[in-house]
Scaffold this motif. Sequence first.
Motif, short mmCIF file in Angstrom:
data_model
loop_
_atom_site.label_atom_id
_atom_site.label_comp_id
_atom_site.label_asym_id
_atom_site.label_seq_id
_atom_site.Cartn_x
_atom_site.Cartn_y
_atom_site.Cartn_z
N VAL A 134 3.33 -6.75 4.65
CA VAL A 134 3.86 -7.27 5.91
C VAL A 134 4.72 -6.20 6.59
N ALA A 135 5.52 -5.48 5.80
CA ALA A 135 6.32 -4.39 6.37
C ALA A 135 5.41 -3.36 7.04
N GLY A 136 4.33 -3.00 6.35
CA GLY A 136 3.38 -2.03 6.92
C GLY A 136 2.78 -2.53 8.23
N ILE A 137 2.40 -3.82 8.25
CA ILE A 137 1.78 -4.40 9.46
C ILE A 137 2.79 -4.41 10.62
N ILE A 138 4.02 -4.82 10.32
CA ILE A 138 5.04 -4.91 11.39
C ILE A 138 5.38 -3.52 11.93
N PHE A 139 5.60 -2.55 11.04
CA PHE A 139 5.95 -1.21 11.53
C PHE A 139 4.76 -0.52 12.20
N MET A 140 3.54 -0.89 11.80
CA MET A 140 2.37 -0.36 12.49
C MET A 140 2.34 -0.92 13.92
N HIS A 141 2.66 -2.20 14.07
CA HIS A 141 2.77 -2.81 15.42
C HIS A 141 3.83 -2.09 16.25
N GLU A 142 4.90 -1.69 15.59
CA GLU A 142 5.99 -1.00 16.27
C GLU A 142 5.63 0.47 16.54
N GLN A 143 4.48 0.90 16.05
CA GLN A 143 4.02 2.29 16.13
C GLN A 143 4.97 3.26 15.42
N ASP A 144 5.70 2.71 14.43
CA ASP A 144 6.57 3.55 13.60
C ASP A 144 5.82 3.80 12.29
N TYR A 145 4.87 4.73 12.36
CA TYR A 145 3.92 4.91 11.25
C TYR A 145 4.59 5.48 10.01
N ASN A 146 5.57 6.34 10.20
CA ASN A 146 6.25 6.91 9.03
C ASN A 146 7.01 5.84 8.26
N GLU A 147 7.64 4.94 9.00
CA GLU A 147 8.37 3.84 8.35
C GLU A 147 7.38 2.91 7.63
N ALA A 148 6.23 2.66 8.27
CA ALA A 148 5.20 1.81 7.65
C ALA A 148 4.77 2.42 6.32
N LEU A 149 4.50 3.73 6.33
CA LEU A 149 3.99 4.40 5.12
C LEU A 149 5.01 4.42 4.00
N LYS A 150 6.29 4.41 4.37
CA LYS A 150 7.35 4.38 3.36
C LYS A 150 7.13 3.20 2.40
N HIS A 151 6.59 2.10 2.95
CA HIS A 151 6.45 0.87 2.16
C HIS A 151 5.03 0.67 1.63
N THR A 152 4.05 1.30 2.26
CA THR A 152 2.65 1.04 1.88
C THR A 152 2.03 2.17 1.06
N ASN A 153 2.57 3.38 1.21
CA ASN A 153 1.88 4.56 0.69
C ASN A 153 1.65 4.54 -0.81
N ALA A 154 2.55 3.85 -1.54
CA ALA A 154 2.39 3.79 -3.01
C ALA A 154 1.18 2.96 -3.41
N GLY A 155 0.61 2.20 -2.47
CA GLY A 155 -0.59 1.40 -2.77
C GLY A 155 -0.29 0.30 -3.77
N GLY A 156 -1.25 0.06 -4.67
CA GLY A 156 -1.07 -0.98 -5.68
C GLY A 156 -2.02 -2.15 -5.50
N THR A 157 -2.44 -2.41 -4.25
CA THR A 157 -3.46 -3.45 -4.02
C THR A 157 -4.47 -2.89 -3.03
N MET A 158 -5.66 -3.49 -3.01
CA MET A 158 -6.69 -3.04 -2.07
C MET A 158 -6.22 -3.25 -0.63
N ASP A 159 -5.47 -4.33 -0.38
CA ASP A 159 -4.96 -4.58 0.97
C ASP A 159 -4.05 -3.45 1.44
N LEU A 160 -3.20 -2.97 0.52
CA LEU A 160 -2.28 -1.88 0.89
C LEU A 160 -3.04 -0.58 1.14
N HIS A 161 -4.03 -0.29 0.29
CA HIS A 161 -4.83 0.93 0.52
C HIS A 161 -5.56 0.86 1.86
#
Length: 291
Positions: A111-138
């Motif tokens: 959800v953090a990744g989706i919200i920050f992607m909406h905000e076009q703050d991609y670096n902030e989004a990746l801070k929370h998604t980049n570690a992966g862990g689920t197919m949705d996150l990848h």
Amino acid sequence: MAAGGPDPLFGLRNSFYLGAYQAAINNSDIPSLSTDDAVERDSIVYRSYIALGSYQLVINEIDSSAATPLQAVKLLALYLSNPNNKEMTISSLQEWLGDPAIGNNPILRLVAGIIFMHEQDYNEALKHTNAGGTMDLHALNVQIFLKMHRSDYAEKQLRIMQQIDEDHTLTQLANAWLNLAVGGSKIQEAYLIFQDFSEKYQMTSLILNGKAVCCMHMGTFDEAESLLLEALNKDAKDPETLANLVVCSLHLGKPSSRYLSQLTLSHPDHILVKRAKSAEESFDRAVQTNA
């Protein structure tokens, strides 16, 4: 999920990934789920309602005693339901992400990744998604990297997904997104992925738009238009369908203003609406300057 056993949520997840949101909601009554599976089931159902624009239903039904993943989905509904909620939602999100007890929850990170992607703050989004862990996150990482025009990083994420499960619906979708971004001979491969989905599963706006975008890239605008009109029949307010119809109509020399008006009314924040508005303002300024 029992090791080696069938995944009870497979059909539900698949419907959600391919944009069959009402089908996901209708087929969510799955017997004897484990507690974790039941929470995941509920989160998919509520995300389906969000995708259909039923934000208030999600906000009303998820109360403060619900599990963290559901609280996260409620935050997403609050964020999308009203521009005035944005600051409050983002500050709650930051607070939860900083809480060691729940901060690493994969749905909260998604959800953090989706919200920050909406905000076009991609670096902030990746801070929370980049570690992966689920197919949705990848898959979300692939989308974020493509928005950053970093298809090299998107491709690395896709390789990870292919190693985990090459046939997974999200792996196939991510492959199609990457092929569309790379262009050239890859467009045909993307078209075949969407074609394969349309033969295997219920036809949705998402699949029809995927095929139509491939057709537009390949210059077959007539075929693209008929696919998009079929998608419009399924959902007359879908922003991607309307945006693609604007582009397609322009290429075919047909009037596009009605589609743009519908898009402006239903999704005033859509990038195409913003571009059209700024082009209009530039034109008005130019006219005034020359007057």
